[in-house]
Design a protein around this motif. Sequence first.
Motif, PDB file in Angstrom:
ATOM      1  N   GLU A 260       0.825  -1.202   0.000  1.00  0.00           N
ATOM      2  CA  GLU A 260       0.000   0.000   0.000  1.00  0.00           C
ATOM      3  C   GLU A 260       0.869   1.265   0.000  1.00  0.00           C
ATOM      4  OE1 GLU A 260      -3.919  -0.060   0.210  1.00  0.00           O
ATOM      5  OE2 GLU A 260      -2.792  -1.482  -1.014  1.00  0.00           O
ATOM      6  N   TYR A 261       1.962   1.216   0.725  1.00  0.00           N
ATOM      7  CA  TYR A 261       2.848   2.383   0.769  1.00  0.00           C
ATOM      8  C   TYR A 261       3.458   2.650  -0.605  1.00  0.00           C
ATOM      9  CZ  TYR A 261       6.473   5.562   2.457  1.00  0.00           C
ATOM     10  OH  TYR A 261       7.282   6.653   2.659  1.00  0.00           O
ATOM     11  N   ASN A 262       3.865   1.584  -1.287  1.00  0.00           N
ATOM     12  CA  ASN A 262       4.420   1.745  -2.633  1.00  0.00           C
ATOM     13  C   ASN A 262       3.375   2.262  -3.613  1.00  0.00           C
ATOM     14  OD1 ASN A 262       6.974   0.908  -1.889  1.00  0.00           O
ATOM     15  ND2 ASN A 262       6.550  -1.243  -2.283  1.00  0.00           N
ATOM     16  N   ARG A 263       2.094   1.955  -3.336  1.00  0.00           N
ATOM     17  CA  ARG A 263       1.009   2.466  -4.178  1.00  0.00           C
ATOM     18  C   ARG A 263       0.610   3.899  -3.799  1.00  0.00           C
ATOM     19  NH1 ARG A 263      -3.463  -2.382  -4.305  1.00  0.00           N
ATOM     20  NH2 ARG A 263      -2.637  -3.544  -6.070  1.00  0.00           N
ATOM     21  N   ARG A 264       1.278   4.441  -2.772  1.00  0.00           N
ATOM     22  CA  ARG A 264       0.985   5.778  -2.245  1.00  0.00           C
ATOM     23  C   ARG A 264      -0.358   5.830  -1.517  1.00  0.00           C
ATOM     24  NH1 ARG A 264       4.883   9.052  -4.010  1.00  0.00           N
ATOM     25  NH2 ARG A 264       5.986   8.559  -5.956  1.00  0.00           N
ATOM     26  N   HIS A 265      -0.856   4.668  -1.049  1.00  0.00           N
ATOM     27  CA  HIS A 265      -2.036   4.623  -0.183  1.00  0.00           C
ATOM     28  C   HIS A 265      -1.532   4.638   1.262  1.00  0.00           C
ATOM     29  CE1 HIS A 265      -4.165   2.334  -3.690  1.00  0.00           C
ATOM     30  NE2 HIS A 265      -3.969   3.614  -3.967  1.00  0.00           N
ATOM     31  N   ARG A 266      -1.061   5.778   1.703  1.00  0.00           N
ATOM     32  CA  ARG A 266      -0.327   5.832   2.963  1.00  0.00           C
ATOM     33  C   ARG A 266      -1.194   5.562   4.172  1.00  0.00           C
ATOM     34  NH1 ARG A 266       3.575  11.040   1.561  1.00  0.00           N
ATOM     35  NH2 ARG A 266       4.863   9.934   0.022  1.00  0.00           N
ATOM     36  N   ALA A 267      -2.430   6.028   4.160  1.00  0.00           N
ATOM     37  CA  ALA A 267      -3.320   5.795   5.300  1.00  0.00           C
ATOM     38  C   ALA A 267      -3.573   4.299   5.487  1.00  0.00           C
ATOM     39  CB  ALA A 267      -4.642   6.534   5.098  1.00  0.00           C
ATOM     40  N   SER A 268      -3.800   3.597   4.367  1.00  0.00           N
ATOM     41  CA  SER A 268      -4.002   2.147   4.432  1.00  0.00           C
ATOM     42  C   SER A 268      -2.731   1.439   4.890  1.00  0.00           C
ATOM     43  CB  SER A 268      -4.427   1.620   3.061  1.00  0.00           C
ATOM     44  OG  SER A 268      -4.575   0.223   3.083  1.00  0.00           O
ATOM     45  N   ALA A 269      -1.564   1.926   4.418  1.00  0.00           N
ATOM     46  CA  ALA A 269      -0.286   1.339   4.831  1.00  0.00           C
ATOM     47  C   ALA A 269      -0.102   1.475   6.335  1.00  0.00           C
ATOM     48  CB  ALA A 269       0.865   2.013   4.084  1.00  0.00           C
ATOM     49  N   LYS A 270      -0.415   2.664   6.851  1.00  0.00           N
ATOM     50  CA  LYS A 270      -0.287   2.893   8.298  1.00  0.00           C
ATOM     51  C   LYS A 270      -1.191   1.946   9.079  1.00  0.00           C
ATOM     52  CE  LYS A 270      -1.829   5.988  11.860  1.00  0.00           C
ATOM     53  NZ  LYS A 270      -2.772   7.062  12.168  1.00  0.00           N
ATOM     54  N   GLU A 271      -2.412   1.733   8.589  1.00  0.00           N
ATOM     55  CA  GLU A 271      -3.358   0.849   9.281  1.00  0.00           C
ATOM     56  C   GLU A 271      -2.816  -0.576   9.365  1.00  0.00           C
ATOM     57  OE1 GLU A 271      -7.933  -0.806   8.695  1.00  0.00           O
ATOM     58  OE2 GLU A 271      -7.206   0.858   7.463  1.00  0.00           O
ATOM     59  N   HIS A 272      -2.279  -1.076   8.249  1.00  0.00           N
ATOM     60  CA  HIS A 272      -1.744  -2.449   8.248  1.00  0.00           C
ATOM     61  C   HIS A 272      -0.487  -2.556   9.110  1.00  0.00           C
ATOM     62  CE1 HIS A 272      -4.465  -4.396   5.464  1.00  0.00           C
ATOM     63  NE2 HIS A 272      -4.360  -3.376   4.621  1.00  0.00           N
ATOM     64  N   TRP A 273       0.393  -1.564   9.047  1.00  0.00           N
ATOM     65  CA  TRP A 273       1.611  -1.605   9.858  1.00  0.00           C
ATOM     66  C   TRP A 273       1.281  -1.560  11.347  1.00  0.00           C
ATOM     67  CZ3 TRP A 273       4.451   2.369   6.258  1.00  0.00           C
ATOM     68  CH2 TRP A 273       5.040   1.671   5.184  1.00  0.00           C
TER      69      TRP A 273
END
Length: 536
Positions: A260-273
């Motif tokens: 998600e972070y590589n896709r620039r979906h940062r909010a979703s990346a933060k949620e998964h991390w």
Amino acid sequence: MRITYTIMTLALLLASCGRHEVREELRTAESIIENTPDSSLQIISTLDYNTLNDGSRALYGLIYTAGRYKCYLPVDTDTLIDFSIEYYNKTGDKLHLANAIYYKGSIQYNRKDYLASAKYLKQAEALSEKLDDELLRNKIYERLFCLNFDTNCAQLSLKYSKKLLYSSFRLKDSQLISLGFSTVATSYYQSGYADSAMIFVNKCLPALSAFAPKQQAEIYANIGALSCINGDTVNALFYIDKSMKLHDNAYAHYVLGDIEYNRRHRASAKEHWTKALDTEDEKLKEVVHECLAQYYSDEKDLDKQIEHTSKELEQVKKLQKTTKTHDVLQCQMAFEKEKSDKEHDSRLMMTRIVLLFAVVAFVSSVVYLTVKYRHRLALYISELKDKKDRIAEYENSLSAYKAELSAHGERIKKLKAEGRLQKQRLDAMLEEMETLPQNVVNGIKKGAAIYAAIQEKQRIGAFSDEDISHLIDFFSIIEEKKYMEISKTYQKLTIRQFLFLIIEGMGYNDYEIADILSVTETAVRVTRSRIRKKKI
């Protein structure tokens, strides 16, 4: 009096029958310990440890410890297994001794006392190699793989994963073979060889259904991570989805966050991390805190960035304190050296015996030949005269060689004269360099100093981008061919990425690169993945 003797006889018979029944129960419990450890524990729970003789106590302690370990139950005391080790060591029962030491080492591993675990497991390995028990060796190799993986001893981790795989092939057990492929893949992944890891992890898929759902989920998550590193996002999401359906695991969340972070979906990346932090894997926590620190850095949230960076450092210190990589590695190397020394001594003893027989045979032959062939002495004297004549011929040839050597001396003098000419050219080049602006010379000198620091494996993380640019300028001078090769192979490289390729080209492994750049090994692999995408 007859009544007394009769009572004593009956008591002895009853005691003898009781001991026989106890031995049978212990043997039954031992025979089913591998497949049904819970049943083994149930059998021995009916026995009174205090009434057993030493041999039964030793077996009881081994079954008790092995059963609780296999059932994932805590072992509150080492008294029982320590007695078993002492007893079997004293009686010379190598098979039971190796098993007891193996479980002692496995308990220490579960307690994260990795140094003690390494000592016991290496002892068990040395004993098992002299026994006809492939399953025991297989278990020891599997535990040594886990130990070295957790303590970042990558080379030993790969060594024991391959030993485990070969042992599983000898056992002809499809589930163990699949586990062996999985461990080899994990070891290659730890070493930064994602392509090799993917080859082996795919080989474990046919027998994957034999594993528990949680283990299947972990393997699917690993495949997803490898696919992500290799740039195959579609395949990565497919296997991560399969992993999450089997078991909601932290590692899958971490990989999803990365995607998600590589896709620039940062909010979703933060949620998964954030979800990935719910794990007992200390190394994974360290990596996730690093990712979250990067996320908050992008969001300009300095407080949160500092918080996660601090937690990342705490994890690093915690891992350094518990893993003791250097101590664990040294411990295993000491065992290997001792084993090598013993093998060397054994070979040396055998060599001495062979030499002794050879000397005896030689002396006997000499005596025999001297007595029997004394009359051939005259023939030997004649041959000696012929040899003297040949020596005279050799002396004549030597004179010719001396003349040739003299000619070579003249050639050497000529070469020295040519060397003086080359030195004059070099002096001219140095004089030309002195005409360059001082700031250019200083930059080259600074680049040379940083290059020398890298060669000495010193940390250079504190140097600025301007300093690194001086290093690149110096590199373009001394390694023009490599500099042009990098420039033609990649496009839009940052200064730090160019630095990474220079250090990697010097032959350092991921651990050494991470130490020089003052980053984690995960950051090294991420950087390599990002550079690969810039390849023309």
